[in-house]
Scaffold this motif. Structure first.
Motif, PDB file in Angstrom:
ATOM      1  N   ARG A  18      32.193  30.284  61.541  1.00 61.46           N
ATOM      2  CA  ARG A  18      30.777  30.607  61.649  1.00 61.46           C
ATOM      3  C   ARG A  18      30.520  31.421  62.917  1.00 61.46           C
ATOM      4  O   ARG A  18      29.746  32.357  62.942  1.00 61.46           O
ATOM      5  N   ASP A  19      31.196  31.041  63.999  1.00 57.68           N
ATOM      6  CA  ASP A  19      30.786  31.589  65.281  1.00 57.68           C
ATOM      7  C   ASP A  19      31.924  31.490  66.294  1.00 57.68           C
ATOM      8  O   ASP A  19      32.614  30.481  66.356  1.00 57.68           O
ATOM      9  N   VAL A  20      32.124  32.552  67.071  1.00 63.08           N
ATOM     10  CA  VAL A  20      33.100  32.511  68.160  1.00 63.08           C
ATOM     11  C   VAL A  20      32.395  32.918  69.445  1.00 63.08           C
ATOM     12  O   VAL A  20      31.744  33.959  69.491  1.00 63.08           O
ATOM     13  N   LYS A  21      32.514  32.109  70.458  1.00 65.35           N
ATOM     14  CA  LYS A  21      31.899  32.468  71.747  1.00 65.35           C
ATOM     15  C   LYS A  21      32.876  32.255  72.886  1.00 65.35           C
ATOM     16  O   LYS A  21      33.416  31.177  73.077  1.00 65.35           O
ATOM     17  N   LEU A  22      33.115  33.337  73.614  1.00 60.43           N
ATOM     18  CA  LEU A  22      33.870  33.232  74.848  1.00 60.43           C
ATOM     19  C   LEU A  22      32.817  33.006  75.925  1.00 60.43           C
ATOM     20  O   LEU A  22      32.098  33.918  76.282  1.00 60.43           O
ATOM     21  N   ARG A  23      32.737  31.787  76.379  1.00 58.82           N
ATOM     22  CA  ARG A  23      31.669  31.465  77.335  1.00 58.82           C
ATOM     23  C   ARG A  23      32.183  31.629  78.757  1.00 58.82           C
ATOM     24  O   ARG A  23      33.191  31.038  79.124  1.00 58.82           O
ATOM     25  N   ILE A  24      31.501  32.435  79.516  1.00 62.89           N
ATOM     26  CA  ILE A  24      31.898  32.650  80.898  1.00 62.89           C
ATOM     27  C   ILE A  24      30.779  32.129  81.757  1.00 62.89           C
ATOM     28  O   ILE A  24      29.677  32.661  81.733  1.00 62.89           O
ATOM     29  N   PHE A  25      31.038  31.038  82.462  1.00 63.70           N
ATOM     30  CA  PHE A  25      29.963  30.525  83.302  1.00 63.70           C
ATOM     31  C   PHE A  25      30.375  30.424  84.753  1.00 63.70           C
ATOM     32  O   PHE A  25      29.825  29.677  85.521  1.00 63.70           O
ATOM     33  N   GLU A  26      31.395  31.204  85.105  1.00 66.58           N
ATOM     34  CA  GLU A  26      31.711  31.299  86.523  1.00 66.58           C
ATOM     35  C   GLU A  26      30.460  31.778  87.248  1.00 66.58           C
ATOM     36  O   GLU A  26      29.781  32.684  86.787  1.00 66.58           O
ATOM     37  N   PRO A  27      30.145  31.156  88.372  1.00 64.51           N
ATOM     38  CA  PRO A  27      28.886  31.523  89.024  1.00 64.51           C
ATOM     39  C   PRO A  27      28.844  32.996  89.416  1.00 64.51           C
ATOM     40  O   PRO A  27      29.806  33.524  89.965  1.00 64.51           O
ATOM     41  N   PRO A  28      27.759  33.671  89.129  1.00 67.03           N
ATOM     42  CA  PRO A  28      27.653  35.079  89.512  1.00 67.03           C
ATOM     43  C   PRO A  28      27.589  35.231  91.025  1.00 67.03           C
ATOM     44  O   PRO A  28      27.064  34.359  91.719  1.00 67.03           O
ATOM     45  N   ARG A  29      28.130  36.345  91.528  1.00 66.60           N
ATOM     46  CA  ARG A  29      28.120  36.560  92.976  1.00 66.60           C
ATOM     47  C   ARG A  29      27.301  37.784  93.392  1.00 66.60           C
ATOM     48  O   ARG A  29      27.214  38.106  94.550  1.00 66.60           O
ATOM     49  N   GLN A  42      35.607  41.716  76.557  1.00 61.67           N
ATOM     50  CA  GLN A  42      35.152  40.394  76.109  1.00 61.67           C
ATOM     51  C   GLN A  42      34.777  40.363  74.633  1.00 61.67           C
ATOM     52  O   GLN A  42      35.118  39.441  73.917  1.00 61.67           O
ATOM     53  N   LYS A  43      34.110  41.395  74.187  1.00 58.30           N
ATOM     54  CA  LYS A  43      33.680  41.414  72.793  1.00 58.30           C
ATOM     55  C   LYS A  43      34.885  41.507  71.851  1.00 58.30           C
ATOM     56  O   LYS A  43      34.895  40.893  70.791  1.00 58.30           O
ATOM     57  N   SER A  44      35.899  42.260  72.269  1.00 56.12           N
ATOM     58  CA  SER A  44      37.100  42.361  71.431  1.00 56.12           C
ATOM     59  C   SER A  44      37.882  41.053  71.416  1.00 56.12           C
ATOM     60  O   SER A  44      38.493  40.704  70.401  1.00 56.12           O
ATOM     61  N   ILE A  45      37.889  40.355  72.530  1.00 54.41           N
ATOM     62  CA  ILE A  45      38.563  39.049  72.551  1.00 54.41           C
ATOM     63  C   ILE A  45      37.888  38.139  71.530  1.00 54.41           C
ATOM     64  O   ILE A  45      38.548  37.474  70.724  1.00 54.41           O
ATOM     65  N   GLU A  46      36.559  38.154  71.530  1.00 56.21           N
ATOM     66  CA  GLU A  46      35.834  37.315  70.565  1.00 56.21           C
ATOM     67  C   GLU A  46      36.143  37.743  69.131  1.00 56.21           C
ATOM     68  O   GLU A  46      36.324  36.899  68.248  1.00 56.21           O
ATOM     69  N   THR A  47      36.232  39.046  68.909  1.00 56.02           N
ATOM     70  CA  THR A  47      36.499  39.519  67.546  1.00 56.02           C
ATOM     71  C   THR A  47      37.918  39.148  67.111  1.00 56.02           C
ATOM     72  O   THR A  47      38.144  38.778  65.954  1.00 56.02           O
ATOM     73  N   ASP A  48      38.888  39.248  68.040  1.00 60.78           N
ATOM     74  CA  ASP A  48      40.256  38.819  67.713  1.00 60.78           C
ATOM     75  C   ASP A  48      40.253  37.348  67.289  1.00 60.78           C
ATOM     76  O   ASP A  48      40.896  36.966  66.302  1.00 60.78           O
ATOM     77  N   LEU A  49      39.521  36.540  68.054  1.00 58.12           N
ATOM     78  CA  LEU A  49      39.469  35.109  67.752  1.00 58.12           C
ATOM     79  C   LEU A  49      38.807  34.872  66.400  1.00 58.12           C
ATOM     80  O   LEU A  49      39.231  34.019  65.619  1.00 58.12           O
TER      81      LEU A  49
END
Lengths: 428, 263
Positions: free
Chosen positions: A29-40, A377-384
């Motif tokens: 249904r859904d693939v999300k590469l979640r990046i929540f490293e704090p922004p600097r 990042q978007k391609s990583i999600e699409t590969d997954l």
């Protein structure tokens, strides 16, 4: 039957993030590469800083590829004020970049990626049965670091790079001292290419749009046009006209797309596909003898693209050092004037775009930085997404490993793109 | 990874560039030997294998910039016998502490179109502002030889041999001519802690203070010398408010030379 697979932490990537794959029955249904490293907030804190500070400040975006940030910052600011450093400083910059590619690629190939193929949690446990491989990798990585510290003063966040050139140019003897180890590393790199070509690669291909710099004479580092495997061919200053950054709720990294087309891939596999003809003869021959050819659309084979690039840059580093004669000056003068400048250089993980607007006092008014991992990042999600059907049919631990490996194919530098990777595969 | 009888080492990341933990992997000659002396129990950047707490030695990289991280550091402290902060982000808030002098909302809107998706605190703070810290290693990045010395000291139960004097001493030791006296180059060496090996003066440039303030920094005196050499107050503010902007002596010194607000 409803099933949830969760792993706390995607490891052996630089920085931290999370991954969620949701299934409806057997379909994804859904693939999300979640990046929540704090922004600097680098682009914010660069405002009001002197342009001369940009290479030192932007280096701190990434401890693994600081030279890439320094190179993109210098070239963009030199573009703004209309300066070319010229030879031989240009060549010395290439040599410094060779050092970073060797070090960064060897870190990924031997310590982060190879354990996936050989079935170990890390390089240290891999060393128990593959001691020679790990020692060879560490020694190759070390020669990259030796180039960085000889020219830059230290491996991480080198101190010798400035807008306009360098603070100090190394004497011929300092660089020549690196030759014996580089020549040894060149043989080691050829052996590695052959050895890695015999790894077991998952059978997976996708119709990517590869994007890289292309230079008329050279394998690209700091100059060239931006080209793609689907016909893009633009000047670097048109980057923001062709590419767009989008913000998504699940990530502190901005996603990049090609306007009107969508996801694309940058990095070693893209560079090799688009610039195979610009590789040095030694690298091309190594590719042929290892059975690696382009086009290559299997992201798992990116480890071979990295191995090939390591041969390329070690060979180039040797040539540069053998003919190195230090100039009488270390840098060229940088005038201050209100202007905008652009640059794109090839970081180990792919194109790194910088734009700066400076005022007449040499202060930065605005900055835009687009790192390679946020572009991938978007391609990583699409590969997954594409591999998820396979994951659904696999036992839990195997599925998690393959999902992680799919992410690691890209050598994602989450710190760059902002970042903790938590892997959760949810099946409902 | 390693014998379970060995001391358990954990590496933790907060807001940072990864460079300081990379210093451990950059110990190419010593890495495998080190792995024989300690059990690498938690080091996500290097290994999928993770051993449960407690940990004998925790190396903490990065600063606290989110509410979640402000809680997480207490968990790390709870599970760690010895906690060592590594690098300018962990010891002083890092370059991202420049936000402390500005409006973080303005920063968020410069970088992100939808600032409401972003969870961030108004400040970037050192680990010691949140939990007790046993030892610290300075630098942006840390020096890998100091890191090895520290790990070796901790596992052998002795104090690490880490100098707190200024970079000037290192220039003398390596025989580097003073860039400020001989060439009039502005240099932060007199007020900056040693440890890097005086690499900036070694590259014919002044020190830019990435190891933070030394034991007894006389920033006023150094400021006078810079101003006498026709450097502008704004430049002094910027050099103090840099990679160790939130370290107290540098924070105070920089604020004497102007405001960081930039509109």
């Amino acid at each position: 039957m409803a099933r949830t697979i969760t792993v706390d932490c995607l490891t052996r990537v630089e920085g931290e993030g999370a991954l969620t794959i949701r299934f409806d029955g057997d379909s994804v249904r859904d693939v999300k590469l979640r990046i929540f490293e704090p922004p600097r907030f680098f682009e914010g804190l660069l405002r009001g800083r002197a342009l001369e500070e940009a290479p030192d400040i932007t280096a701190r975006i990434c401890g693994i590829c600081p030279v890439a940030y320094q190179m993109s910052a210098c070239h963009a600011l030199e573009d703004a004020v209309g300066i070319h450093v010229g030879e031989p400083l240009r060549t010395l910059r290439r040599l410094l970049y060779c050092g970073e590619w060797i070090s960064s690629h060897c870190l990924h190939m031997f310590m982060l990626h190879a354990p996936d193929f050989l079935g170990y949690p890390d390089a240290i446990s891999m060393a128990q049965e593959h001691a020679e491989l790990v020692r060879r990798g560490l020694r190759m990585k070390q020669v990259g670091n030796a180039i960085l510290s000889t020219i830059g003063g230290r491996e991480i966040h080198p101190v010798n790079v400035k807008v306009g050139g360098f603070y100090r140019v190394p004497a011929a003897g300092e660089l020549k001292a690196l030759l014996p180890e580089l020549i040894r590393a060149r043989d080691a790199a050829l052996e590695t290419m052959n050895e890695f070509s015999r790894l077991n690669f998952p059978d997976f291909e996708r119709d990517y749009e590869f994007v890289a710099l292309r230079h008329p004479q050279e394998y690209p580092f700091c100059e060239g046009r931006l080209v793609s495997s689907k016909g893009l061919d633009i000047e670097v200053h048109d980057f923001e006209r062709a590419f767009q950054e989008e913000q998504v709720p699940h990530s502190t990294a901005l996603h990049s797309v090609i306007k009107g087309r969508g996801a694309y891939v940058c990095g070693p596999l893209a560079r090799v596909n688009l610039n195979f003809d610009k590789l040095r003869p030694l690298a091309r021959e190594a590719a042929v003898s290892a059975g690696f050819s382009v086009p290559c659309h299997n992201p798992f084979r990116s480890i071979l693209a990295r191995a090939l690039e390591v041969i390329q840059v070690i060979d180039e580093a040797i040539e540069i050092i053998e003919s190195w004669a230090p100039p009488a000056y270390a840098s060229v003068q940088i005038p201050h004037k209100a202007a905008i400048g652009f640059s794109c250089t090839e970081a180990p993980r792919g194109i790194l775009y910088h734009r700066y607007e400076v005022d007449g006092d040499g202060l930065i008014q605005d900055a835009n930085i687009v790192p390679p991992t946020s572009q991938n990042q978007k391609s990583i999600e699409t590969d997954l997404f594409d591999i998820a059907a396979r994951l659904a049919a696999m036992p839990h631990e195997e599925a998690v490993l393959l999902a992680e490996q799919t992410v690691r194919n890209y050598d994602p530098c989450i710190s760059c793109s902002t970042h903790f990777l938590k892997l959760g595969i949810k099946r409902e | 990874m390693g014998d379970h009888q060995c001391p358990k080492l954990a590496v933790w990341k907060f807001a940072s560039c990864d460079g300081c933990q990379l210093s451990l992997l950059d110990c190419e000659d010593e890495l495998l030997a080190l792995a024989g002396e300690v059990s690498i129990a938690h080091f996500p950047e290097a290994s999928r294998a993770m051993a449960p707490p407690p940990y004998d030695l925790s190396l903490v990289e990065g600063s606290i910039t989110t509410a979640r991280d402000a809680e997480r550091i207490h968990e790390v402290r709870k599970h760690s016998k010895t906690l060592v902060t590594i690098g300018a982000c962990a010891t002083a808030g890092g370059i991202q502490a420049l936000r402390n002098y500005r409006d973080v909302k303005e920063f968020t809107s410069i970088v992100y179109a939808r600032p409401d998706y972003i969870d961030t605190l108004a400040t970037s703070t050192a680990i010691a502002d949140h939990v007790p810290v046993d030892m610290e290693l300075r630098g942006c990045p840390i020096d890998k030889h100091q890191l090895l010395e520290l790990i070796s000291a901790v596992i052998n139960g002795r104090q690490p041999n880490i100098a707190t004097h200024s970079v000037c001493v290192e220039c003398k030791l390596r025989g580097t001519v003073c860039v400020m006296v001989a060439h009039g180059q502005p240099c932060l060496g007199p007020v900056t802690q040693a440890g890097c090996g005086a690499i900036c003066p070694g590259c014919d440039r002044g020190c830019y203070g990435c190891f933070g303030p030394q034991d007894t920094p006389n920033t006023d005196s150094l400021g006078k010398v810079w101003l006498q050499a026709d450097r502008q107050p704004d430049e002094l503010r910027r050099v103090f408010h840099n990679f160790n902007a939130a370290a107290e002596p540098f924070s105070e010194a920089g604020s004497k030379y102007g405001q960081d607000d930039h509109s």
